[in-house]
Design an enzyme around this catalytic site. Structure first.
Site, PDB file in Angstrom:
ATOM      1  N   THR A  16      44.318  53.416  51.219  1.00  0.00           N
ATOM      2  CA  THR A  16      43.650  54.469  50.447  1.00  0.00           C
ATOM      3  C   THR A  16      42.194  54.622  50.867  1.00  0.00           C
ATOM      4  O   THR A  16      41.631  55.712  50.814  1.00  0.00           O
ATOM      5  CB  THR A  16      43.742  54.127  48.939  1.00  0.00           C
ATOM      6  OG1 THR A  16      45.107  54.237  48.547  1.00  0.00           O
ATOM      7  CG2 THR A  16      42.904  55.064  48.088  1.00  0.00           C
ATOM      8  N   THR A  95      45.346  48.572  49.399  1.00  0.00           N
ATOM      9  CA  THR A  95      45.252  47.536  48.361  1.00  0.00           C
ATOM     10  C   THR A  95      46.618  46.977  47.964  1.00  0.00           C
ATOM     11  O   THR A  95      46.696  45.901  47.372  1.00  0.00           O
ATOM     12  CB  THR A  95      44.550  48.077  47.100  1.00  0.00           C
ATOM     13  OG1 THR A  95      45.322  49.156  46.561  1.00  0.00           O
ATOM     14  CG2 THR A  95      43.140  48.539  47.414  1.00  0.00           C
ATOM     15  N   ASP A  96      47.702  47.711  48.294  1.00  0.00           N
ATOM     16  CA  ASP A  96      49.009  47.302  47.756  1.00  0.00           C
ATOM     17  C   ASP A  96      49.493  45.944  48.278  1.00  0.00           C
ATOM     18  O   ASP A  96      50.151  45.203  47.547  1.00  0.00           O
ATOM     19  CB  ASP A  96      50.066  48.383  48.030  1.00  0.00           C
ATOM     20  CG  ASP A  96      49.842  49.610  47.153  1.00  0.00           C
ATOM     21  OD1 ASP A  96      48.970  49.555  46.261  1.00  0.00           O
ATOM     22  OD2 ASP A  96      50.538  50.624  47.359  1.00  0.00           O
TER      23      ASP A  96
HETATM   24  C1  SIN Z   1      45.789  51.633  48.234  1.00  0.00           C
HETATM   25  O1  SIN Z   1      45.229  51.370  49.289  1.00  0.00           O
HETATM   26  O2  SIN Z   1      45.176  51.539  47.144  1.00  0.00           O
HETATM   27  C2  SIN Z   1      47.211  52.105  48.142  1.00  0.00           C
HETATM   28  C3  SIN Z   1      47.822  52.456  49.443  1.00  0.00           C
HETATM   29  C4  SIN Z   1      47.908  51.295  50.373  1.00  0.00           C
HETATM   30  O3  SIN Z   1      48.088  50.165  49.933  1.00  0.00           O
HETATM   31  O4  SIN Z   1      47.833  51.543  51.588  1.00  0.00           O
END
Ligand code: SIN
Length: 321
Positions: A16, A95-96
């Site tokens: 993200t 973040t995932d």
């Molecule tokens: C994020 O980064 O918050 C969600 C998408 C990902 O993990 O690439």
């Protein structure tokens, strides 16, 4: 050991933090992994005076993170941390699965320099984007860590520094989505530096790096899957996985490592057929300490996703053919 080098290498992998939406008002309907690492750095003017090299290692939504990207990333981190002029490495990441990559890199490399992962909860195009601040903080933490000789993999998000073993995404949408559970963060970003709360050694046992993962053919990495113990659980999933050639199973157990009797019977049968089984707890905090399903080894304080990585690395031949 104190590190006088000042070059920071920033590796981009997507997420993200590199995401874009049609409008600056849109924080949720966006596409992850669109902007290059060079574009992300250009959006952080405070870093203009810091010697930085950047490299795009991958461009993925981290829900799709693969073992092949992990190996490529680990190799690049190993390459850069071995350079005398490099003080530390920063990695931008979705973040995932950030917590999994952080733990993987720590276990494979146990780096002697700081390696800092960061990401964002809002896309780069958001009027309230958190990525630029997180990237600035990550570089500051890498520099500050190098100055005081702190090494190893950490995650820096929302002004907090978390150790690779403890860090977890604890909320799907909040800006401060990450925590370290009951261990608490290693430190807090303050101005140009970090107010350290504890030493990484207090948070994690010193473990020898599993460097086989740098060279062992990814297609042959041991297959380890996670099953969950829950009300009404049965053994069909385990039997299907064993039939499909799984080599390791982590069960996300209830309570202090207890497992539904039907699932436990299937896990014991799998173990008898040579499948390695580990019990972790699904509750989030604490460690497996009770006898639970005796004979099915506990995974200590590792979450199910990190216990999976640990078991996969343990099953990997240490001298790849
Ligand atoms: C994020 O980064 O918050 C969600 C998408 C990902 O993990 O690439």
């Amino acid at each position: 050991m104190q590190n006088r080098a000042s070059l920071i290498v920033v590796l981009g992998t997507g997420g993200t933090i590199a995401g874009t939406a049609p409008s600056a008002a849109d924080d949720s309907a966006y596409t992850a992994a669109q902007l290059s690492i060079a574009e992300l750095l250009a959006a952080v003017p405070e870093l203009a005076s810091v010697p930085i090299e950047s490299e795009q290692v991958a461009q993925v939504d981290s829900k799709d993170m693969s073992h092949a990207i992990w190996q490529a990333l680990a190799r690049r981190v190993a390459h850069h941390t071995a350079r005398a002029e490099v003080s530390g490495v920063v990695i931008t990441h979705g973040t995932d699965t950030l917590e999994e990559t952080a733990y993987f890199l720590q276990r494979v490399l146990a780096p002697a320099k700081p390696v800092v992962l960061t990401g964002a909860m809002r896309p780069a195009t958001s009027a309230r984007a958190d990525g630029p601040g997180n990237l600035r903080d990550a570089v500051r933490v890498a520099l500050a860590s190098g100055r005081v000789g702190r090494a190893g993999v950490v995650a820096v998000l929302a002004g907090q520094v978390h150790g690779a073993r403890q860090v977890r995404k604890a909320h799907p949408t909040r800006l401060d989505a990450f925590d370290s559970g009951e261990a608490g963060p290693l430190g807090v970003v303050q101005g140009d530096g970090v107010s350290w709360r504890s030493d990484p050694a207090d948070h994690a046992p010193a473990e020898a790096p599993c460097s086989a993962a740098l060279s062992f053919d990814v297609a042959r990495w041991p297959r380890v899957e996670i099953v969950v113990s829950h009300a009404g659980a049965g053994g069909a999933m385990v039997q299907a996985l064993v039939g499909d050639g799984v080599q390791g199973l982590v069960v996300a157990a209830t309570g202090n490592g207890t497992v539904h009797q039907a699932l436990e019977a299937a896990l014991r049968a799998a173990q008898a057929q040579g499948v390695a089984v580990r019990r972790s707890v699904r509750s989030g905090d604490g460690r497996v300490s009770g006898p639970g399903a005796a004979g099915l080894p506990g995974a200590g304080d590792l979450s199910p996703v990190k216990a999976r990585i640990d078991l996969m690395l343990a099953l990997m031949p240490s001298m790849p053919a």
